[in-house]
Design an enzyme around this catalytic site. Structure first.
Site, mmCIF file in Angstrom:
data_model
loop_
_atom_site.group_PDB
_atom_site.id
_atom_site.type_symbol
_atom_site.label_atom_id
_atom_site.label_comp_id
_atom_site.label_asym_id
_atom_site.label_seq_id
_atom_site.Cartn_x
_atom_site.Cartn_y
_atom_site.Cartn_z
ATOM 1 N N ASP A 90 -46.790 2.861 -5.414
ATOM 2 C CA ASP A 90 -46.274 3.178 -3.620
ATOM 3 C C ASP A 90 -46.524 4.566 -3.592
ATOM 4 O O ASP A 90 -46.056 5.352 -4.289
ATOM 5 C CB ASP A 90 -44.788 3.243 -3.670
ATOM 6 C CG ASP A 90 -44.540 1.756 -3.574
ATOM 7 O OD1 ASP A 90 -44.936 1.208 -4.658
ATOM 8 O OD2 ASP A 90 -42.855 1.767 -3.896
ATOM 9 N N GLU B 145 -38.398 -3.914 0.753
ATOM 10 C CA GLU B 145 -38.447 -2.976 -0.014
ATOM 11 C C GLU B 145 -39.116 -1.842 0.505
ATOM 12 O O GLU B 145 -39.947 -1.962 1.820
ATOM 13 C CB GLU B 145 -39.481 -2.908 -1.369
ATOM 14 C CG GLU B 145 -39.208 -4.405 -2.415
ATOM 15 C CD GLU B 145 -40.208 -4.414 -3.317
ATOM 16 O OE1 GLU B 145 -39.940 -3.981 -4.609
ATOM 17 O OE2 GLU B 145 -41.235 -4.227 -2.944
HETATM 18 C C1 FRU Z 1 -42.606 -1.618 -4.386
HETATM 19 C C2 FRU Z 1 -41.552 -0.857 -5.431
HETATM 20 C C3 FRU Z 1 -40.459 -0.595 -4.743
HETATM 21 C C4 FRU Z 1 -40.157 0.497 -6.537
HETATM 22 C C5 FRU Z 1 -41.778 0.749 -6.844
HETATM 23 C C6 FRU Z 1 -41.104 0.498 -8.540
HETATM 24 O O1 FRU Z 1 -44.504 -1.915 -4.521
HETATM 25 O O2 FRU Z 1 -41.607 -2.223 -6.106
HETATM 26 O O3 FRU Z 1 -39.386 -0.951 -4.314
HETATM 27 O O4 FRU Z 1 -39.280 1.511 -6.078
HETATM 28 O O5 FRU Z 1 -42.667 -0.381 -6.545
HETATM 29 O O6 FRU Z 1 -42.410 0.955 -9.021
#
Ligand code: FRU
Length: 511
Positions: free
Chosen positions: A72, A245
């Protein structure tokens, strides 16, 4: 530990105290713990490989770290002419793990310079996703114009923590009062995204509740003490097929008024397979988000490969978004090395009326134009596609049509324009390029509504070494797909004949 094992471990750990999403966290001000955290020792930036960004499949107009795993985008913020982009990053390998915040900067959103790793795991856990703001009034007391980052400390439980930079992002200190929002109950409680809400004169945070299909809102005057406000959720089944998320709550112009847009990533349960990004349009009164009618399309992107995207917290006059160009279904198996994963092209978001309702539109930022050559007419011959290029086609939609992107090896990515349903369907299969690395990668029909009125449609395609981003001319539809052809597609046919339209090459961002 891989991502699914980590999340399953957390779920098991929290299972005994699993409670409903509404009121499980303590109400009111959060008591700050006093445990100090260790100062960060930044790792050095990763270096380009020997191939200097020319390895097979290496994107030429999309950001990738030189080496290692990335997911992300995080902490997108603009300060003194510089765009900062942080991201989920594993400095040690190109698999998910050791989650840290990688850091790159740019003055034009297109050309990026990799910096030291900004935040590394500590005794509170790995550094999961989050956001950053410029604290221009020094509300937190870290200093005027400090960059304040808020992220999820991910250990057995997910909690929210602060870090700040008073040297323009060169180094970050973790706040000694971390975590600023404690959690010992919820299995999923992450990805804080904050903004200054002028009407109520406070910071507002959106937080994702994962499998509880909700977004919580919190408020603070000083970024350190947070009060829970409300939880947004919906019973609409198409929204609740996977974890929620990476939320982002935005105020946007719409038909001379203001509307609020809540972007939420959902995994699985996206428009095709696995990860996807939905949005809700509605109102936010400083306490609660209320969605308007939910009967219109609500995917920000209809492709399989745009996830966890968020916007820069302060780009005056426009809303700039970037997404992780991948999908949790197969990201870990992507056949690329020594990096793994790219971001989408940065996109400007806007709200436009379509069928009497607000539609979230995406257009590539104008800064990319500076790297583009003059437009040329598409001809019968294959065109120069050394690095990456953009194609514009205007077509009638009174009949079905087959559009094919073809490379010199004969591999092809095909689209069917379906006049009756006013949609376009991409076919990603073993004719397209490599698909065998993961059983979920081949997608026979990736359907996207054109969201246009009238008898013709303009299609805009941005074609790079391992991705194709398709937009309608006005941005009313975006469809992002990864592809792994042996070489870049370098000709286009419509119904088997050379297409008419125009093409311009885009210079590599690495040269
Ligand atoms: C989204 C996610 C978020 C988390 C991160 C962990 O892709 O699952 O919710 O903070 O990736 O790498």
């Amino acid at each position: 530990m891989n991502k699914s094992i980590f999340i399953i471990t957390c779920c098991l750990f929290a299972a005994t105290s699993f409670v409903a999403c509404t009121d499980s966290n303590s109400e009111g001000e959060i008591e700050l713990p006093t445990a100090p955290t260790t100062p960060d020792t930044p790792d050095t930036p990763s270096q380009p490989s020997d191939d200097n960004y020319t390895e097979q499949y290496r994107p030429q107009i999309h950001f990738t770290p030189a080496k290692n795993w990335m997911n992300d985008p995080n902490g997108l913020v603009y300060l003194d002419g510089t765009y900062h982009m942080f991201y989920q990053y594993n400095p040690k390998s190109n698999d998910w793990g050791n989650l840290s915040w990688g850091h790159s900067t740019s003055t034009d959103l297109i050309h990026w310079t990799e910096k030291n790793v900004a935040l590394s795991p500590d005794e509170l856990g790995m550094i999961f996703s989050g956001s950053a703001v410029i604290d221009k009034d020094n509300t937190a007391g870290f200093g005027k114009n400090a960059i304040v980052a808020i992220y999820t400390s991910a250990d057995a439980y997910q909690q929210q923590s602060l870090a700040y930079s008073t040297d323009g992002g060169a180094t970050f200190q973790k706040y000694e009062g971390n975590p600023v929002i404690k959690n010992t109950e919820l299995a999923d409680f992450r990805d804080p995204k904050i903004f200054w809400h002028e009407d109520s004169k406070q910071w507002i945070m959106s937080l994702a509740l994962g499998w509880q299909y909700g977004i919580q809102f919190w408020a603070s005057k000083d970024l350190k003490n947070w009060t829970k406000l409300s939880t947004f959720t919906t019973s609409i089944s198409r929204c609740n097929r996977g974890q929620w998320e990476c939320p982002d709550l935005l105020q946007m112009d719409y038909n001379g008024t203001k509307k609020w847009v809540l972007i939420v990533s959902v995994n699985p349960g996206g428009p095709t397979i696995g990860s996807g990004t939905m949005y809700f349009v509605g109102d936010f009164d400083g306490n609660k988000f209320t969605a308007d009618a939910l009967d219109y399309p609500l995917w920000l992107d209809y492709g399989a490969d745009n996830y966890a995207g968020v916007t820069w917290s302060n780009t005056p006059g426009r809303t700039v978004y970037i997404g992780w160009m991948n999908n949790w279904q197969y990201a870990g198996a992507s056949p690329v090395s020594p990096w793994r994963s790219a971001f989408t092209l940065p996109r400007e978001l806007s709200l436009h009326e379509y069928n009497g309702k607000p539609l979230l539109c995406s257009n590539v930022v104008k800064e990319l134009e500076a790297s583009a050559s003059e437009w040329k007419e598409l001809t019968a011959n294959a065109f120069d596609a050394a690095n990456a290029y953009e194609v514009e086609l205007t077509m009638p939609i009174d009949n079905d049509a087959e559009i094919s992107l073809v490379n010199k090896e004969g591999e092809h990515l095909d689209y069917t324009l379906n006049a009756a349903t006013n949609s376009i369907i991409a076919h990603r299969n073993n004719q397209t390029g490599k698909t065998s690395f993961n059983g979920n990668f081949s997608l026979p029909s990736v359907i996207a509504p054109l969201n246009t009125e009238g008898n013709s449609v303009t299609l805009r395609l941005y074609i790079d070494q391992s991705s194709v981003e398709l937009f309608t001319g006005n941005g009313s539809m975006a469809q992002t797909l990864l592809v792994y052809p042996k070489s870049i597609y370098n000709s286009i046919t419509i119904n088997g004949k050379p297409a008419t339209g125009r093409v311009r090459t885009i210079k590599s961002i690495w040269k």
